[in-house]
Design a protein around this motif. Structure first.
Motif, PDB file in Angstrom:
ATOM      1  N   TYR A  16       0.831  -1.208   0.000  1.00 16.13           N
ATOM      2  CA  TYR A  16       0.000   0.000   0.000  1.00 16.13           C
ATOM      3  C   TYR A  16       0.863   1.255   0.000  1.00 16.13           C
ATOM      4  O   TYR A  16       0.628   2.188  -0.783  1.00 16.13           O
ATOM      5  N   GLN A  17       1.876   1.273   0.857  1.00 18.05           N
ATOM      6  CA  GLN A  17       2.767   2.434   0.940  1.00 18.05           C
ATOM      7  C   GLN A  17       3.571   2.612  -0.355  1.00 18.05           C
ATOM      8  O   GLN A  17       3.960   3.727  -0.708  1.00 18.05           O
ATOM      9  N   GLY A  18       3.799   1.513  -1.063  1.00 17.78           N
ATOM     10  CA  GLY A  18       4.506   1.592  -2.331  1.00 17.78           C
ATOM     11  C   GLY A  18       3.646   2.034  -3.490  1.00 17.78           C
ATOM     12  O   GLY A  18       4.154   2.265  -4.594  1.00 17.78           O
ATOM     13  N   GLY A  19       2.329   2.123  -3.270  1.00 15.84           N
ATOM     14  CA  GLY A  19       1.431   2.620  -4.305  1.00 15.84           C
ATOM     15  C   GLY A  19       0.568   1.573  -4.984  1.00 15.84           C
ATOM     16  O   GLY A  19      -0.129   1.887  -5.958  1.00 15.84           O
ATOM     17  N   VAL A 231       7.513  -8.179   1.384  1.00 12.65           N
ATOM     18  CA  VAL A 231       7.292  -7.215   0.318  1.00 12.65           C
ATOM     19  C   VAL A 231       8.109  -5.960   0.584  1.00 12.65           C
ATOM     20  O   VAL A 231       8.100  -5.412   1.683  1.00 12.65           O
ATOM     21  N   SER A 232       8.834  -5.521  -0.436  1.00 17.44           N
ATOM     22  CA  SER A 232       9.622  -4.295  -0.369  1.00 17.44           C
ATOM     23  C   SER A 232       8.826  -3.153  -0.988  1.00 17.44           C
ATOM     24  O   SER A 232       8.459  -3.219  -2.160  1.00 17.44           O
ATOM     25  N   ARG A 233       8.562  -2.110  -0.196  1.00 15.88           N
ATOM     26  CA  ARG A 233       7.807  -0.991  -0.762  1.00 15.88           C
ATOM     27  C   ARG A 233       8.582  -0.301  -1.876  1.00 15.88           C
ATOM     28  O   ARG A 233       7.979   0.260  -2.799  1.00 15.88           O
ATOM     29  N   GLU A 234       9.928  -0.373  -1.829  1.00 15.10           N
ATOM     30  CA  GLU A 234      10.723   0.232  -2.905  1.00 15.10           C
ATOM     31  C   GLU A 234      10.552  -0.530  -4.206  1.00 15.10           C
ATOM     32  O   GLU A 234      10.444   0.071  -5.282  1.00 15.10           O
ATOM     33  N   LEU A 235      10.521  -1.867  -4.123  1.00 14.97           N
ATOM     34  CA  LEU A 235      10.308  -2.660  -5.337  1.00 14.97           C
ATOM     35  C   LEU A 235       8.892  -2.467  -5.872  1.00 14.97           C
ATOM     36  O   LEU A 235       8.678  -2.433  -7.088  1.00 14.97           O
ATOM     37  N   VAL A 236       7.923  -2.333  -4.968  1.00 19.05           N
ATOM     38  CA  VAL A 236       6.556  -2.036  -5.406  1.00 19.05           C
ATOM     39  C   VAL A 236       6.526  -0.687  -6.105  1.00 19.05           C
ATOM     40  O   VAL A 236       5.925  -0.526  -7.182  1.00 19.05           O
ATOM     41  N   ARG A 237       7.200   0.305  -5.519  1.00 21.87           N
ATOM     42  CA  ARG A 237       7.201   1.640  -6.092  1.00 21.87           C
ATOM     43  C   ARG A 237       7.808   1.632  -7.502  1.00 21.87           C
ATOM     44  O   ARG A 237       7.317   2.322  -8.407  1.00 21.87           O
ATOM     45  N   LYS A 238       8.855   0.828  -7.708  1.00 24.26           N
ATOM     46  CA  LYS A 238       9.460   0.735  -9.033  1.00 24.26           C
ATOM     47  C   LYS A 238       8.468   0.167 -10.040  1.00 24.26           C
ATOM     48  O   LYS A 238       8.416   0.605 -11.195  1.00 24.26           O
ATOM     49  N   MET A 239       7.675  -0.813  -9.609  1.00 22.26           N
ATOM     50  CA  MET A 239       6.657  -1.371 -10.498  1.00 22.26           C
ATOM     51  C   MET A 239       5.578  -0.328 -10.788  1.00 22.26           C
ATOM     52  O   MET A 239       5.149  -0.168 -11.941  1.00 22.26           O
ATOM     53  N   VAL A 240       5.127   0.373  -9.745  1.00 26.56           N
ATOM     54  CA  VAL A 240       4.086   1.380  -9.913  1.00 26.56           C
ATOM     55  C   VAL A 240       4.541   2.487 -10.857  1.00 26.56           C
ATOM     56  O   VAL A 240       3.769   2.985 -11.687  1.00 26.56           O
ATOM     57  N   GLU A 241       5.823   2.858 -10.757  1.00 25.23           N
ATOM     58  CA  GLU A 241       6.352   3.916 -11.598  1.00 25.23           C
ATOM     59  C   GLU A 241       6.383   3.564 -13.082  1.00 25.23           C
ATOM     60  O   GLU A 241       6.511   4.446 -13.931  1.00 25.23           O
TER      61      GLU A 241
END
Length: 244
Positions: A16-19, A231-241
């Motif tokens: 969630y925090q990763g987007g 789950v890594s929020r940074e890796l999620v954020r990279k996917m979201v981006e």
């Protein structure tokens, strides 16, 4: 649509925090994902606005279940739906590796009686004939199939994923998963035509109490004997981006 595979409330919070906007919620991901607790689901629904698809799976290994296991699955499915799950991921196979049509229909009917989404998970990747199986699932009114194209990783299953989308994409959603990350997601989608991907976005976190002098609880490979994965929020954020 990006779906993140989560094994705990912390995983869901990081997604969630990763987007992320949608997750598949499990327990015991080291067994391939089992049914989560309703307490975990309640926390996710209370503290995020994520769309939550819960796994319904009582044990590891395959997907040919005994009668007591089936009864447990339906009891857990109803409980999860009563607690606000937006959908359920499940898979029933016969001993011959065919879709168990009776139990699949009953599960789909239960999920749809709540107005929620019925997802046939990667049990699909253990069948022999993907196209006949997809047609059966469409006939049973399954909403979505999670699949790697019958290969260990979705990248290797591109030909089957492409064919599934071309033949059935207007009748059932195809969600590509396994080995999908920020480095390959966009190209995978372009090559297959899928509009949804399922990613773990996991990294290792150290817990120094994993091993004592004579007792150990390691499950990670070398050099991660003292780690657990999350789950890594940074890796999620990279996917979201990637703006998939």
């Amino acid at each position: 649509m990006l779906e993140i595979c989560c094994g705990s409330f912390e995983d869901a919070w990081n997604a969630y925090q990763g987007g992320a906007r949608r997750i598949e919620l499990n327990s015991a991901l080291f067994l391939g994902g089992l049914t989560p607790t309703t307490a975990c689901l309640d926390m996710v629904k209370a503290e995020t606005d994520l769309e939550v698809v819960c796994m319904v799976r009582p044990r590891g290994a395959g997907f040919c279940y005994t009668e007591p296991q089936v009864r447990q699955m339906f009891a857990e499915a109803k409980e999860l739906l009563d607690h606000g799950s937006d959908g359920l991921a499940f898979g029933f196979l016969t001993q011959d590796g065919e879709v168990d049509e009776k139990n699949t229909k009953e599960m789909v009917d239960l999920i749809h009686s709540y107005g929620k989404t019925a997802v046939f998970h990667r049990a699909f990747d253990c069948v022999k004939e993907p196209y006949e199986t997809a047609e059966k699932l469409i006939g049973l009114k399954v909403d979505r199939i999670l699949t790697s194209g019958l290969e260990e990783k979705a990248w290797d299953g591109i030909p089957v994923l492409r064919e599934l989308v071309d033949r059935y994409g207007s009748q059932i959603q195809i969600l590509a998963g396994s080995g999908v990350n920020a480095g390959n997601a966009r190209e995978l989608m372009e090559k297959t035509g899928v509009s949804q991907v399922h990613s773990s976005c996991r990294d290792w976190v150290q817990d120094p109490t994993t091993r004592g002098e004579k007792v150990g609880y390691s499950f990670g490979p070398v050099p991660h004997e003292d780690d657990y994965d999350g789950v890594s929020r940074e890796l999620v954020r990279k996917m979201v981006e990637l703006k998939l």
